[in-house]
Design a protein around this motif. Structure first.
Motif, PDB file in Angstrom:
ATOM      1  N   TRP A 188       0.834  -1.203   0.000  1.00  0.00           N
ATOM      2  CA  TRP A 188       0.000   0.000   0.000  1.00  0.00           C
ATOM      3  C   TRP A 188       0.871   1.255   0.000  1.00  0.00           C
ATOM      4  CZ3 TRP A 188      -3.484  -1.977   4.568  1.00  0.00           C
ATOM      5  CH2 TRP A 188      -4.316  -3.009   4.075  1.00  0.00           C
ATOM      6  N   LEU A 195      -7.457   1.915   1.961  1.00  0.00           N
ATOM      7  CA  LEU A 195      -6.728   0.704   2.353  1.00  0.00           C
ATOM      8  C   LEU A 195      -6.044   0.900   3.695  1.00  0.00           C
ATOM      9  CD1 LEU A 195      -5.123  -0.168  -1.107  1.00  0.00           C
ATOM     10  CD2 LEU A 195      -7.282  -0.992  -0.154  1.00  0.00           C
ATOM     11  N   GLY A 198      -8.603   0.731   6.445  1.00  0.00           N
ATOM     12  CA  GLY A 198      -9.002  -0.637   6.762  1.00  0.00           C
ATOM     13  C   GLY A 198      -7.962  -1.350   7.598  1.00  0.00           C
ATOM     14  N   GLY A 199      -6.680  -1.211   7.218  1.00  0.00           N
ATOM     15  CA  GLY A 199      -5.617  -1.828   8.012  1.00  0.00           C
ATOM     16  C   GLY A 199      -5.504  -1.231   9.394  1.00  0.00           C
ATOM     17  N   GLY A 242      -8.199  -4.089   2.063  1.00  0.00           N
ATOM     18  CA  GLY A 242      -8.374  -3.389   3.332  1.00  0.00           C
ATOM     19  C   GLY A 242      -9.402  -3.999   4.255  1.00  0.00           C
TER      20      GLY A 242
END
Length: 453
Positions: A188, A195, A198-199, A242
């Motif tokens: 990423w 993304l 999400g992580g 993500g």
């Protein structure tokens, strides 16, 4: 691409030492890239670690680091499970030396240990001048202890890319300990906001360990959780898009369901549409939480916005001392005798100290420092009461005076007092401030075993 799994080995300093083992055993049986993250720092934890390092330059890292890693280090090295933790606290180089020594003791080849730097604002050129500017006149007026800035995930990812088997950090934002491996694995970019968000929320779900697997959720008769004596720590499977799936170590107790995940998802989130981190502003206002199997919950729909231009930092100052003492009364009229003891202490010390009283068993947890709730609670007939009195003062001698007065109640107070216990500890006062990120760059270097000898 290989699947990515991140397991949690600690949710705070002092977490259970036997919990990481089942997580590692589970990871060994999973395909793909595997990591273990360890979150060991509350804000004051780091400040007290700075005090420990000041007293002994060889200390200041997580006190339980060696017993925490001893049962799992060999298995992680053997099976390619990368360790990432903020267990470096105030002394990441010291933690790296301790891990290297443990590896040698276990007969392992020297692991590649990356040491992250840049969070300690007192180190490097310009530290005092910068702190005066950002903290204000208090920096020079009060006894200064430490100042650390919350770093993000990209230096963790860079260290992993460079071949680190273990990444030792000090102050890093809790979710970044998981986001770093996700960035390294999935590639990423710094502006992949959705993304990264999400992580980040996957890391947020992992960061408090058993809180997401039923530990902080359990409430018997209302929210029952089986196997709480062996509650498992969580594992996240983080996808390239993500999204993540939260599970837990195999063969352990606890539970992962939509409710445990939702509770942890909202934990310490001031604004669900704008959760600020060093890496991204995460937005969970339209996120979905779905149970997809036994002890498996999928989080999706997290959105991200551009990261803040500043980083959060915390400065600590010495705040004098806090002390407390306790004594128990039991049997007929126990509450009356405890209240008499309270009155004795107030008359002997109240002119010099601000005292907080609690009658444990009558009024304590819900009480207030000023004693208004206790004063409004009519005397009852409790037969099992423990009196606690606490105070704070700049001079530790006054704390010792409190201890002596409570101890004297053995024979100089009401009948039947016993079980005196006293304690004292240094107080810290915290000032939060924001730092332009360009003024606090993060770096890393690899631990050099030769230089440590």
């Amino acid at each position: 691409m290989e699947e990515l799994y991140v397991g949690c080995g600690a949710g705070f300093s002092g977490d259970r030492l036997d919990a990481p083992g089942p997580v590692v055993d589970t990871l060994i049986g999973l395909p793909g890239r595997r990591f273990m993250m360890f979150e060991c720092l509350a804000e004051r934890t780091l400040a007290f670690a700075q005090i420990a390092r000041r007293a002994n330059p060889g200390l200041g890292y997580e006190a339980l680091l060696v017993p925490l890693l001893r049962p799992i280090l060999a298995a992680c090295v053997e099976h390619g499970i990368t360790l990432v933790g903020n267990f470096g606290a105030a002394n990441p180089p010291g933690a790296a030396r301790a891990i290297a020594a443990l590896a040698a003791e276990l007969g392992l080849a020297p692991p590649r240990i990356a040491v992250l730097e840049g969070d300690d604002m007192t180190r490097g050129e310009g530290g005092p001048a910068l702190l005066r500017r950002l903290v204000g006149p208090r920096y020079d007026a009060d006894p200064f202890v430490s100042a650390n800035v919350y770093q993000g995930a990209f230096q963790i990812a860079a260290a992993i890319h460079a071949g680190a088997q273990i990444v030792v950090a000090g102050r890093v934002a809790d979710p970044s300990l998981t986001l770093g491996p996700a960035i390294a694995h999935h590639g990423w970019r710094w502006d992949d906001w959705d993304l990264l968000a999400g992580g980040t929320m996957a890391g947020h779900l992992l960061e408090c360990a058993a809180q997401v697997t039923g530990g902080y959720y359990a409430d018997p008769g209302r929210k029952d959780v089986a196997g709480m004596d062996n509650v498992g720590f969580p594992i996240a499977r983080i996808a390239a898009d993500g999204t993540c799936v939260i599970g837990k170590a195999a063969g352990t107790g606890g539970a992962v369901n939509a409710r445990t995940v939702k509770e942890q998802l909202l934990y310490e989130v001031h604004d669900p549409a704008a959760y600020l981190t060093p890496d991204v502003v995460a937005d969970i206002s339209e996120a979905t939480v779905d149970e997809i199997g036994p002890d498996e919950v999928r989080l999706a729909g997290v959105r991200g916005h551009e990261r803040p231009p500043t980083l959060k930092a915390a400065a600590f100052f010495e705040g004098g001392w806090m002390g407390d003492a306790e004594i128990s009364y039991a049997g007929p009229n126990a509450e009356g005798r405890a209240r008499l003891a309270m009155d004795i202490l107030r008359k002997r010390l109240g002119g010099d100290l601000v005292l907080r009283f609690d009658l444990i068993g009558v009024c304590s947890i819900l009480g207030d420092d000023a004693g208004r709730m206790l004063a409004a609670t009519p005397a009852g007939k409790a037969t099992d009461v423990r009196l606690r009195v606490a105070t704070r003062h700049a001079d530790v001698a006054w704390i010792d005076r409190l201890h002596r007065e409570v101890t004297a109640l053995w024979t100089g107070g009401p009948a039947g007092g016993g079980g005196v216990k006293t304690s004292k500890r240094q107080r810290l006062e915290m000032v939060n401030f924001m730092v332009p990120r360009e003024l606090a760059p993060a770096t890393f270097h690899f631990h050099d075993p030769e230089a440590a000898q």
